[in-house]
Design a protein around this motif. Sequence first.
Motif, short mmCIF file in Angstrom:
data_model
loop_
_atom_site.label_atom_id
_atom_site.label_comp_id
_atom_site.label_asym_id
_atom_site.label_seq_id
_atom_site.Cartn_x
_atom_site.Cartn_y
_atom_site.Cartn_z
N GLY A 188 0.79 -1.22 0.00
CA GLY A 188 0.00 0.00 0.00
C GLY A 188 0.82 1.27 0.00
O GLY A 188 0.27 2.36 -0.02
N GLY A 189 2.14 1.12 0.03
CA GLY A 189 2.98 2.32 0.13
C GLY A 189 2.70 3.01 1.44
O GLY A 189 2.43 2.37 2.45
N LEU A 190 2.75 4.30 1.43
CA LEU A 190 2.45 5.05 2.64
C LEU A 190 1.14 5.81 2.51
O LEU A 190 0.92 6.80 3.19
CB LEU A 190 3.61 6.01 2.95
CG LEU A 190 4.94 5.32 3.26
CD1 LEU A 190 6.05 6.34 3.43
CD2 LEU A 190 4.83 4.46 4.50
N SER A 191 0.27 5.32 1.60
CA SER A 191 -1.00 6.01 1.38
C SER A 191 -2.01 5.74 2.49
O SER A 191 -2.97 6.47 2.63
CB SER A 191 -1.59 5.59 0.03
OG SER A 191 -1.83 4.19 0.01
N SER A 192 -1.80 4.67 3.26
CA SER A 192 -2.71 4.39 4.36
C SER A 192 -1.93 4.36 5.68
O SER A 192 -0.72 4.28 5.70
CB SER A 192 -3.43 3.05 4.14
OG SER A 192 -2.50 2.01 4.02
N THR A 193 -2.67 4.40 6.76
CA THR A 193 -2.07 4.40 8.08
C THR A 193 -1.36 3.07 8.35
O THR A 193 -1.90 2.01 8.07
CB THR A 193 -3.15 4.62 9.16
OG1 THR A 193 -3.83 5.84 8.87
CG2 THR A 193 -2.53 4.70 10.55
N LEU A 194 -0.17 3.14 8.87
CA LEU A 194 0.61 1.96 9.22
C LEU A 194 -0.02 1.29 10.45
O LEU A 194 -0.22 1.94 11.47
CB LEU A 194 2.06 2.36 9.52
CG LEU A 194 3.02 1.24 9.83
CD1 LEU A 194 3.27 0.38 8.59
CD2 LEU A 194 4.33 1.81 10.33
#
Length: 148
Positions: A85-91
Amino acid sequence: MSDYPLVGFYFRLTFPLSLGVVDTSFKEVSGMTMEMGTEEIAEGGENRFKHRVPTGAKYQNLVLKRGITSLVSPLSLWCETTLGGGLSSTLITQTVLLSLLNENGLPIKNWSFINAWPVKWEFSPLNSMNNEILIETLELSYDYSIVI
Protein backbone atom coordinates in the motif's frame (compact mmCIF):
# COMPACT_ATOMS: atom_id res chain seq x y z
CA MET A 1 11.06 -25.16 37.65
CA SER A 2 14.55 -26.44 36.87
CA ASP A 3 17.73 -24.54 36.25
CA TYR A 4 18.62 -26.56 33.13
CA PRO A 5 19.18 -24.59 29.93
CA LEU A 6 16.02 -24.30 27.85
CA VAL A 7 15.67 -25.85 24.39
CA GLY A 8 14.65 -23.63 21.51
CA PHE A 9 12.60 -25.88 19.22
CA TYR A 10 9.13 -25.65 20.78
CA PHE A 11 7.71 -22.14 20.47
CA ARG A 12 4.63 -20.21 19.40
CA LEU A 13 4.15 -16.78 17.80
CA THR A 14 0.91 -14.90 18.35
CA PHE A 15 -0.27 -11.84 16.43
CA PRO A 16 -3.34 -10.01 17.81
CA LEU A 17 -4.58 -8.87 14.39
CA SER A 18 -7.94 -7.20 13.82
CA LEU A 19 -9.57 -10.55 12.94
CA GLY A 20 -8.76 -11.91 16.39
CA VAL A 21 -5.62 -13.52 17.71
CA VAL A 22 -3.66 -15.23 14.95
CA ASP A 23 -1.52 -18.14 16.10
CA THR A 24 0.95 -19.15 13.43
CA SER A 25 3.50 -21.88 12.90
CA PHE A 26 7.01 -20.81 12.03
CA LYS A 27 10.08 -22.98 11.55
CA GLU A 28 12.53 -20.32 12.68
CA VAL A 29 12.63 -17.02 14.56
CA SER A 30 15.82 -14.94 14.64
CA GLY A 31 16.96 -11.36 15.16
CA MET A 32 16.12 -11.20 18.86
CA THR A 33 19.06 -8.91 19.47
CA MET A 34 19.31 -5.84 21.66
CA GLU A 35 22.47 -3.79 22.01
CA MET A 36 23.49 -0.44 23.43
CA GLY A 37 24.47 2.09 20.81
CA THR A 38 27.56 4.19 21.50
CA GLU A 39 29.08 7.41 20.28
CA GLU A 40 32.74 8.42 20.48
CA ILE A 41 33.56 11.89 21.76
CA ALA A 42 37.09 13.24 21.42
CA GLU A 43 38.50 14.78 24.57
CA GLY A 44 39.14 18.48 24.11
CA GLY A 45 42.83 19.44 24.14
CA GLU A 46 43.96 15.80 24.30
CA ASN A 47 43.76 14.13 20.88
CA ARG A 48 44.83 10.69 22.14
CA PHE A 49 41.65 10.03 24.06
CA LYS A 50 38.14 9.28 22.88
CA HIS A 51 35.32 8.57 25.27
CA ARG A 52 32.50 6.19 24.42
CA VAL A 53 29.11 7.21 25.69
CA PRO A 54 25.81 5.32 25.40
CA THR A 55 23.22 6.60 22.94
CA GLY A 56 20.34 4.18 23.56
CA ALA A 57 19.22 0.64 22.84
CA LYS A 58 19.13 -0.66 19.27
CA TYR A 59 17.08 -3.63 18.07
CA GLN A 60 17.60 -5.84 15.03
CA ASN A 61 14.63 -6.73 12.88
CA LEU A 62 12.74 -9.85 13.91
CA VAL A 63 13.04 -12.48 11.14
CA LEU A 64 10.34 -15.16 10.86
CA LYS A 65 10.43 -18.15 8.49
CA ARG A 66 7.68 -20.61 7.63
CA GLY A 67 6.46 -22.88 4.87
CA ILE A 68 3.92 -21.37 2.50
CA THR A 69 0.42 -22.83 2.21
CA SER A 70 -2.30 -22.10 -0.32
CA LEU A 71 -4.48 -20.43 2.33
CA VAL A 72 -4.66 -16.64 2.60
CA SER A 73 -3.88 -15.76 6.20
CA PRO A 74 -4.57 -12.55 8.14
CA LEU A 75 -0.79 -12.29 8.57
CA SER A 76 -0.25 -12.36 4.79
CA LEU A 77 -2.96 -9.74 4.32
CA TRP A 78 -1.27 -7.52 6.92
CA CYS A 79 2.04 -7.80 5.04
CA GLU A 80 0.43 -7.15 1.68
CA THR A 81 -1.48 -4.11 2.97
CA THR A 82 1.54 -2.64 4.75
CA LEU A 83 4.16 -3.25 2.07
CA GLY A 84 2.00 -3.04 -1.04
CA GLY A 85 0.00 0.00 0.00
CA GLY A 86 2.98 2.32 0.13
CA LEU A 87 2.45 5.05 2.64
CA SER A 88 -1.00 6.01 1.38
CA SER A 89 -2.71 4.39 4.36
CA THR A 90 -2.07 4.40 8.08
CA LEU A 91 0.61 1.96 9.22
CA ILE A 92 -0.93 -0.72 11.42
CA THR A 93 1.42 -1.99 14.11
CA GLN A 94 0.99 -5.11 16.21
CA THR A 95 2.40 -6.49 19.42
CA VAL A 96 3.97 -9.84 18.57
CA LEU A 97 4.23 -12.39 21.37
CA LEU A 98 6.87 -15.13 21.16
CA SER A 99 6.41 -17.90 23.72
CA LEU A 100 8.91 -20.64 24.46
CA LEU A 101 6.88 -23.70 25.47
CA ASN A 102 7.50 -26.62 27.82
CA GLU A 103 6.74 -30.27 27.00
CA ASN A 104 3.06 -29.69 27.88
CA GLY A 105 2.73 -26.72 25.51
CA LEU A 106 2.66 -24.16 28.31
CA PRO A 107 4.72 -20.94 28.09
CA ILE A 108 7.89 -20.90 30.20
CA LYS A 109 9.38 -17.69 28.76
CA ASN A 110 7.81 -14.91 26.69
CA TRP A 111 9.13 -12.09 24.54
CA SER A 112 6.83 -9.26 23.53
CA PHE A 113 7.79 -7.14 20.51
CA ILE A 114 6.00 -3.79 20.72
CA ASN A 115 4.69 -1.85 17.69
CA ALA A 116 5.92 -4.36 15.11
CA TRP A 117 5.29 -3.88 11.40
CA PRO A 118 6.52 -5.68 8.27
CA VAL A 119 9.52 -4.16 6.49
CA LYS A 120 10.36 -7.11 4.22
CA TRP A 121 8.43 -10.08 2.85
CA GLU A 122 10.40 -12.60 0.85
CA PHE A 123 9.77 -15.98 -0.74
CA SER A 124 12.41 -18.62 -1.44
CA PRO A 125 13.33 -19.11 -5.11
CA LEU A 126 11.31 -21.45 -7.28
CA ASN A 127 13.62 -24.10 -8.71
CA SER A 128 12.39 -27.05 -10.78
CA MET A 129 15.57 -28.99 -9.95
CA ASN A 130 14.95 -29.04 -6.18
CA ASN A 131 12.28 -30.83 -4.20
CA GLU A 132 12.03 -28.33 -1.32
CA ILE A 133 9.28 -26.62 0.62
CA LEU A 134 8.66 -23.02 -0.44
CA ILE A 135 9.68 -20.77 2.48
CA GLU A 136 8.17 -17.40 3.31
CA THR A 137 10.41 -14.99 5.24
CA LEU A 138 8.86 -12.09 7.09
CA GLU A 139 11.01 -9.34 8.60
CA LEU A 140 9.47 -7.08 11.25
CA SER A 141 10.73 -3.82 12.67
CA TYR A 142 9.62 -3.00 16.20
CA ASP A 143 10.10 -0.22 18.76
CA TYR A 144 11.32 -2.33 21.70
CA SER A 145 10.95 -5.74 23.29
CA ILE A 146 10.06 -6.95 26.76
CA VAL A 147 11.11 -10.29 28.25
CA ILE A 148 8.31 -11.62 30.43
